[in-house]
Design a protein around this motif. Structure first.
Motif, PDB file in Angstrom:
ATOM      1  N   GLN A  29       0.838  -1.205   0.000  1.00 51.63           N
ATOM      2  CA  GLN A  29       0.000   0.000   0.000  1.00 51.63           C
ATOM      3  C   GLN A  29       0.873   1.255   0.000  1.00 51.63           C
ATOM      4  OE1 GLN A  29      -2.462  -0.816   3.462  1.00 51.63           O
ATOM      5  NE2 GLN A  29      -4.148  -1.563   2.186  1.00 51.63           N
ATOM      6  N   GLU A  30       1.968   1.228   0.730  1.00 53.46           N
ATOM      7  CA  GLU A  30       2.875   2.384   0.757  1.00 53.46           C
ATOM      8  C   GLU A  30       3.504   2.607  -0.626  1.00 53.46           C
ATOM      9  OE1 GLU A  30       3.199   4.593   2.982  1.00 53.46           O
ATOM     10  OE2 GLU A  30       4.952   5.682   2.259  1.00 53.46           O
ATOM     11  N   CYS A  31       3.872   1.521  -1.298  1.00 58.10           N
ATOM     12  CA  CYS A  31       4.426   1.644  -2.651  1.00 58.10           C
ATOM     13  C   CYS A  31       3.396   2.253  -3.602  1.00 58.10           C
ATOM     14  CB  CYS A  31       4.863   0.279  -3.176  1.00 58.10           C
ATOM     15  SG  CYS A  31       6.271  -0.421  -2.321  1.00 58.10           S
ATOM     16  N   LEU A  32       2.157   1.794  -3.482  1.00 59.88           N
ATOM     17  CA  LEU A  32       1.098   2.331  -4.339  1.00 59.88           C
ATOM     18  C   LEU A  32       0.838   3.799  -4.018  1.00 59.88           C
ATOM     19  CD1 LEU A  32      -0.915   1.742  -6.580  1.00 59.88           C
ATOM     20  CD2 LEU A  32      -2.543   0.967  -4.829  1.00 59.88           C
ATOM     21  N   PHE A  33       0.859   4.159  -2.733  1.00 56.08           N
ATOM     22  CA  PHE A  33       0.691   5.560  -2.339  1.00 56.08           C
ATOM     23  C   PHE A  33       1.813   6.419  -2.928  1.00 56.08           C
ATOM     24  CE2 PHE A  33       2.134   8.954   0.477  1.00 56.08           C
ATOM     25  CZ  PHE A  33       1.025   9.789   0.441  1.00 56.08           C
ATOM     26  N   LEU A  34       3.053   5.954  -2.819  1.00 57.56           N
ATOM     27  CA  LEU A  34       4.175   6.733  -3.358  1.00 57.56           C
ATOM     28  C   LEU A  34       4.012   6.956  -4.861  1.00 57.56           C
ATOM     29  CD1 LEU A  34       7.203   5.185  -1.437  1.00 57.56           C
ATOM     30  CD2 LEU A  34       6.335   7.532  -1.248  1.00 57.56           C
ATOM     31  N   PHE A  35       3.496   5.947  -5.555  1.00 55.36           N
ATOM     32  CA  PHE A  35       3.295   6.105  -7.003  1.00 55.36           C
ATOM     33  C   PHE A  35       2.150   7.078  -7.294  1.00 55.36           C
ATOM     34  CE2 PHE A  35       1.382   4.964 -11.060  1.00 55.36           C
ATOM     35  CZ  PHE A  35       2.478   5.127 -11.889  1.00 55.36           C
ATOM     36  N   ASP A  36       1.004   6.852  -6.660  1.00 51.72           N
ATOM     37  CA  ASP A  36      -0.185   7.665  -6.938  1.00 51.72           C
ATOM     38  C   ASP A  36      -0.047   9.112  -6.473  1.00 51.72           C
ATOM     39  OD1 ASP A  36      -1.542   5.597  -8.140  1.00 51.72           O
ATOM     40  OD2 ASP A  36      -2.664   5.055  -6.338  1.00 51.72           O
ATOM     41  N   ALA A  37       0.477   9.304  -5.273  1.00 50.42           N
ATOM     42  CA  ALA A  37       0.502  10.642  -4.679  1.00 50.42           C
ATOM     43  C   ALA A  37       1.783  11.413  -4.952  1.00 50.42           C
ATOM     44  CB  ALA A  37       0.293  10.533  -3.172  1.00 50.42           C
TER      45      ALA A  37
END
Length: 137
Positions: free
Chosen positions: A66-74
């Protein structure tokens, strides 16, 4: 990298493996990124500190992704790998390596909306760790 895409009716289901929990997470980070874009094109030239807390290995596994996805999206940061993982109690720390996302260079593949707990399995059998996870697309 050790992962396979399994059949799923609407989302993306992955099976990831590794020789240790750290190896499993490293391969899962790559597998997640490889669903979003061409992960092999991402250079590990920048770092982001990772610190997540969870009451189980399954929760830590999902929170890392989830943190990896957050870093990509945000933040527009494409993660290539996880290094220096340390697990102490319920806190997992490490360093996510990657670079700023470039649509021209990284070849976007699909939009992952969320990393879910649905159908999550994290297990160790003999000397091999494996996990199955569903990504909401």
């Amino acid at each position: 990298m050790s992962y396979r895409v399994l059949e799923h009716t609407a989302d993306i289901r992955l099976r990831v493996s590794g020789r240790s929990f750290a190896g499993l997470l490293k391969n899962a980070v790559f597998a997640l990124t490889d669903q979003i874009l061409d992960a092999r094109s991402v250079r590990a030239i920048q770092s982001r500190k990772l610190r997540v807390r969870g009451s189980s290995l399954e929760e830590l596994f999902v929170k890392v992704l989830q943190e990896c996805l957050f870093l990509f999206d945000a933040r527009g940061f494409a993660v290539r790998t996880l290094r220096g993982m340390r697990l102490e109690g319920d806190v997992l720390e490490g360093v996510l390596r990657g670079e700023r996302f470039s649509p021209r260079r990284h070849g976007p593949k699909s939009e992952v909306k969320a990393v879910t707990f649905h159908g999550l399995k994290v297990k160790r059998r003999l000397k091999l760790w494996s996990a199955e996870i569903v990504l909401d697309v």
